[in-house]
Design a protein around this motif. Sequence first.
Motif, PDB file in Angstrom:
ATOM      1  N   ALA A  18       0.831  -1.207   0.000  1.00  0.00           N
ATOM      2  CA  ALA A  18       0.000   0.000   0.000  1.00  0.00           C
ATOM      3  C   ALA A  18       0.865   1.257   0.000  1.00  0.00           C
ATOM      4  N   PRO A  19       0.499   2.233  -0.802  1.00  0.00           N
ATOM      5  CA  PRO A  19       1.214   3.508  -0.760  1.00  0.00           C
ATOM      6  C   PRO A  19       0.806   4.279   0.490  1.00  0.00           C
ATOM      7  N   PRO A  20       1.572   5.306   0.849  1.00  0.00           N
ATOM      8  CA  PRO A  20       1.199   6.119   2.020  1.00  0.00           C
ATOM      9  C   PRO A  20      -0.170   6.762   1.826  1.00  0.00           C
ATOM     10  N   SER A  21      -0.874   6.935   2.918  1.00  0.00           N
ATOM     11  CA  SER A  21      -2.167   7.609   2.871  1.00  0.00           C
ATOM     12  C   SER A  21      -2.153   8.730   3.902  1.00  0.00           C
ATOM     13  N   PRO A  22      -2.435   9.942   3.485  1.00  0.00           N
ATOM     14  CA  PRO A  22      -2.783  10.341   2.128  1.00  0.00           C
ATOM     15  C   PRO A  22      -1.570  10.262   1.196  1.00  0.00           C
ATOM     16  N   LEU A  23      -1.865  10.181  -0.079  1.00  0.00           N
ATOM     17  CA  LEU A  23      -0.819  10.091  -1.086  1.00  0.00           C
ATOM     18  C   LEU A  23       0.008  11.382  -1.090  1.00  0.00           C
ATOM     19  N   PRO A  24       1.327  11.264  -0.995  1.00  0.00           N
ATOM     20  CA  PRO A  24       2.170  12.469  -1.004  1.00  0.00           C
ATOM     21  C   PRO A  24       2.310  13.044  -2.412  1.00  0.00           C
ATOM     22  N   THR A  59      -0.169 -12.064  -3.062  1.00  0.00           N
ATOM     23  CA  THR A  59      -1.589 -12.319  -2.821  1.00  0.00           C
ATOM     24  C   THR A  59      -2.434 -11.054  -2.974  1.00  0.00           C
ATOM     25  N   GLU A  60      -1.773  -9.903  -2.980  1.00  0.00           N
ATOM     26  CA  GLU A  60      -2.452  -8.639  -3.267  1.00  0.00           C
ATOM     27  C   GLU A  60      -1.418  -7.657  -3.782  1.00  0.00           C
ATOM     28  N   ILE A  61      -1.900  -6.721  -4.567  1.00  0.00           N
ATOM     29  CA  ILE A  61      -1.050  -5.637  -5.070  1.00  0.00           C
ATOM     30  C   ILE A  61      -1.880  -4.359  -5.022  1.00  0.00           C
ATOM     31  N   TRP A  62      -1.193  -3.258  -5.251  1.00  0.00           N
ATOM     32  CA  TRP A  62      -1.834  -1.943  -5.280  1.00  0.00           C
ATOM     33  C   TRP A  62      -1.505  -1.317  -6.615  1.00  0.00           C
ATOM     34  N   LEU A  63      -2.491  -0.691  -7.221  1.00  0.00           N
ATOM     35  CA  LEU A  63      -2.293  -0.028  -8.507  1.00  0.00           C
ATOM     36  C   LEU A  63      -2.545   1.463  -8.355  1.00  0.00           C
ATOM     37  N   VAL A 109      -2.004  11.128  -9.860  1.00  0.00           N
ATOM     38  CA  VAL A 109      -2.629   9.815  -9.671  1.00  0.00           C
ATOM     39  C   VAL A 109      -4.135  10.008  -9.537  1.00  0.00           C
ATOM     40  N   ASP A 110      -4.887   9.341 -10.392  1.00  0.00           N
ATOM     41  CA  ASP A 110      -6.344   9.449 -10.428  1.00  0.00           C
ATOM     42  C   ASP A 110      -6.988   8.740  -9.239  1.00  0.00           C
ATOM     43  N   CYS A 111      -6.533   7.521  -8.952  1.00  0.00           N
ATOM     44  CA  CYS A 111      -7.028   6.786  -7.790  1.00  0.00           C
ATOM     45  C   CYS A 111      -6.080   5.635  -7.477  1.00  0.00           C
ATOM     46  N   ILE A 112      -6.281   5.056  -6.319  1.00  0.00           N
ATOM     47  CA  ILE A 112      -5.489   3.915  -5.864  1.00  0.00           C
ATOM     48  C   ILE A 112      -6.425   2.716  -5.806  1.00  0.00           C
ATOM     49  N   LEU A 113      -5.973   1.613  -6.384  1.00  0.00           N
ATOM     50  CA  LEU A 113      -6.779   0.401  -6.428  1.00  0.00           C
ATOM     51  C   LEU A 113      -6.063  -0.720  -5.686  1.00  0.00           C
ATOM     52  N   ARG A 114      -6.780  -1.425  -4.849  1.00  0.00           N
ATOM     53  CA  ARG A 114      -6.250  -2.603  -4.167  1.00  0.00           C
ATOM     54  C   ARG A 114      -6.814  -3.822  -4.885  1.00  0.00           C
ATOM     55  N   VAL A 115      -5.939  -4.756  -5.262  1.00  0.00           N
ATOM     56  CA  VAL A 115      -6.377  -5.965  -5.951  1.00  0.00           C
ATOM     57  C   VAL A 115      -5.896  -7.176  -5.165  1.00  0.00           C
ATOM     58  N   GLU A 123      -8.338 -12.657 -13.833  1.00  0.00           N
ATOM     59  CA  GLU A 123      -9.636 -12.775 -13.155  1.00  0.00           C
ATOM     60  C   GLU A 123      -9.724 -11.798 -11.995  1.00  0.00           C
ATOM     61  N   SER A 124      -8.651 -11.670 -11.257  1.00  0.00           N
ATOM     62  CA  SER A 124      -8.630 -10.771 -10.106  1.00  0.00           C
ATOM     63  C   SER A 124      -8.818  -9.325 -10.528  1.00  0.00           C
ATOM     64  N   MET A 125      -8.206  -8.952 -11.622  1.00  0.00           N
ATOM     65  CA  MET A 125      -8.331  -7.574 -12.118  1.00  0.00           C
ATOM     66  C   MET A 125      -9.764  -7.290 -12.564  1.00  0.00           C
ATOM     67  N   GLU A 126     -10.428  -8.302 -13.095  1.00  0.00           N
ATOM     68  CA  GLU A 126     -11.769  -8.104 -13.624  1.00  0.00           C
ATOM     69  C   GLU A 126     -12.814  -7.999 -12.525  1.00  0.00           C
ATOM     70  N   PHE A 127     -12.652  -8.784 -11.450  1.00  0.00           N
ATOM     71  CA  PHE A 127     -13.736  -8.894 -10.474  1.00  0.00           C
ATOM     72  C   PHE A 127     -13.387  -8.463  -9.061  1.00  0.00           C
ATOM     73  N   ASN A 128     -12.147  -8.141  -8.790  1.00  0.00           N
ATOM     74  CA  ASN A 128     -11.740  -8.001  -7.400  1.00  0.00           C
ATOM     75  C   ASN A 128     -10.914  -6.741  -7.178  1.00  0.00           C
ATOM     76  N   VAL A 129     -11.360  -5.640  -7.719  1.00  0.00           N
ATOM     77  CA  VAL A 129     -10.620  -4.388  -7.592  1.00  0.00           C
ATOM     78  C   VAL A 129     -11.393  -3.458  -6.669  1.00  0.00           C
ATOM     79  N   GLY A 130     -10.695  -2.971  -5.635  1.00  0.00           N
ATOM     80  CA  GLY A 130     -11.337  -2.032  -4.715  1.00  0.00           C
ATOM     81  C   GLY A 130     -10.657  -0.672  -4.784  1.00  0.00           C
ATOM     82  N   VAL A 131     -11.448   0.365  -5.007  1.00  0.00           N
ATOM     83  CA  VAL A 131     -10.903   1.718  -5.050  1.00  0.00           C
ATOM     84  C   VAL A 131     -10.644   2.175  -3.627  1.00  0.00           C
ATOM     85  N   VAL A 132      -9.415   2.607  -3.362  1.00  0.00           N
ATOM     86  CA  VAL A 132      -9.035   3.047  -2.026  1.00  0.00           C
ATOM     87  C   VAL A 132      -9.145   4.559  -1.911  1.00  0.00           C
TER      88      VAL A 132
END
Length: 133
Positions: A18-24, A59-63, A109-115, A123-132
């Motif tokens: 995860a990147p820092p929050s809030p994003l610098p 098992t998870e990444i952040w985009l 950066v438009d948004c941060i996505l957790r996958v 499959e994970s990219m298609e159905f399992n993306v959460g906007v952070v």
Amino acid sequence: MAAPYPLPTYLFKILPSAPPSPLPERLPLSDLDRNDGYIHLSTSEQTPSTLDKFFADATEIWLLRIKYEVLAKGIDGDGSEGKGEVKWEAAGRGVFAHLYGGDLGKGNVDCILRVEKKGTWAESMEFNVGVVE
């Protein structure tokens, strides 16, 4: 190298945590980006295969999702204009976007996505993306 046609709406930066929050205004460069002298980016179509190649055991990444037009205008991580240049360059299995001379951060950066990986990365990219953010 020629850019793809049509140009993508978004480019993605893959992060292993995860990147820092809030994003610098400026995120630190990864060792790979620092060594190569540019920020590695992927289109939405390239992201699953990039994940398969470099993040197969994760098992998870952040985009970080970035509007292509913002980077093409040279908008830097701090929101200033005139920094950075996107170059499309051949790399192994295709033509990828590389950001030279700029940073990623809250200004571009438009948004941060957790996958979370469930099945394949595609499959994970298609159905399992959460906007952070």
